[in-house]
Design an enzyme around this catalytic site. Sequence first.
Site, PDB file in Angstrom:
ATOM      1  N   LYS A 132       0.846  -1.204   0.000  1.00  0.00           N
ATOM      2  CA  LYS A 132       0.000   0.000   0.000  1.00  0.00           C
ATOM      3  C   LYS A 132       0.880   1.252   0.000  1.00  0.00           C
ATOM      4  CE  LYS A 132      -3.797  -2.286   2.411  1.00  0.00           C
ATOM      5  NZ  LYS A 132      -4.351  -2.649   3.728  1.00  0.00           N
ATOM      6  N   ASP A 180     -10.636   3.140   5.431  1.00  0.00           N
ATOM      7  CA  ASP A 180     -11.050   1.734   5.332  1.00  0.00           C
ATOM      8  C   ASP A 180     -12.582   1.617   5.363  1.00  0.00           C
ATOM      9  OD1 ASP A 180      -8.988  -0.059   4.927  1.00  0.00           O
ATOM     10  OD2 ASP A 180      -8.427  -0.176   7.044  1.00  0.00           O
ATOM     11  N   GLN A 197      -3.724  -1.441  10.285  1.00  0.00           N
ATOM     12  CA  GLN A 197      -3.760  -2.771   9.666  1.00  0.00           C
ATOM     13  C   GLN A 197      -4.239  -3.819  10.676  1.00  0.00           C
ATOM     14  OE1 GLN A 197      -3.080  -3.439   6.326  1.00  0.00           O
ATOM     15  NE2 GLN A 197      -3.739  -5.516   6.759  1.00  0.00           N
TER      16      GLN A 197
END
Length: 290
Positions: A52, A119, A96
């Site tokens: 990412k 997200d 994460q």
Amino acid sequence: MILIDGKAVSEKIQEQIREEVARRKAEGRRIPHLAAVLVGNDGASETYVGSKVRTCERIGFHSTLIRLPETISEAELLAQVHSLNENPDIDGYIVQLPLPKHINAEKITYAISPEKDVDGFHPANVGKLALGLPTFIPATPFGIVQLLAHYGIATEGKHCVVVGRSNIVGMPMGLLMSRNAYPGNCTVTITHSRTPNLAEETRRADILIAALGRPEFIKADMVKEGAVVIDVGITRVPDASKKSGYSIKGDVAFDEVAPKCSYITPVPGGVGPMTIASLLKNTLLACGEE
Ligand code: NDP
């Protein structure tokens, strides 16, 4: 049968975002800045976050990787989250998952400012999605609707069956496919591990989205002739013929299902590569028009 090429679509979207960033730069406007928080040394998480951050750099975003030790306390991680919420340089960030067991992931997710929650996991953003309001759409379902749109796949009035009801895939997928928009306007059936006669449900699907995490679970006799099949599953299965010792399997028995489909996503190379494109789009949205 048309094979949906998620890698190609993702690259195209990344290229469009790269051009948008170059335009912003030339006009002296704000450049999106994504931060990623990585707790501990989980191999898969390292790979995801690393990729990412590298993609952000390649397309011209600013990016920051915050590495924290496995032993960090929940209070310390919450303090980090609050500091990112207040940092005006950061447009959006991700923490994460999974987090170490001693940290309550829900508590962390809920502490992320909804305006920076790229997200799309914060309840405020899930609520907006449910109400059909503009918001950050979770990366995997967002990637899937972008694939459907890219291939011009008709969705209105179709019967969409989603296998799996997780907060990150199945549930938001159902919301998106039933909303009054394109892609959407489907009649949606959400199925899960307590659904009796699953095959009866999946056989009624014009669009079948498999997100259950059981390798090659969906067989040819569970799929209607001409269906669109989207395979979200990613499972590592032992494979002595591979150097790595494993191969990646989707939730669909591809070889037997593909000949029955109008469209199908492969694994790998279908839904997976779209995740990053979605995250970049959400970060651009978080950065706004400044
Ligand atoms: P979860 O384990 O959180 O959810 C799985 C869902 O499938 C649950 O709702 C579960 O039902 C349901 N389920 C499990 N077994 C069956 C069964 N035999 N019949 C019917 N339903 C069943 O998984 P995720 O949603 O996080 O992920 C699903 C898959 O997608 C995984 O393989 C994951 O690796 C992959 N994935 C891929 C991504 C990508 O980028 N391509 C991104 C995210 C995930 P119940 O709720 O009753 O337990």
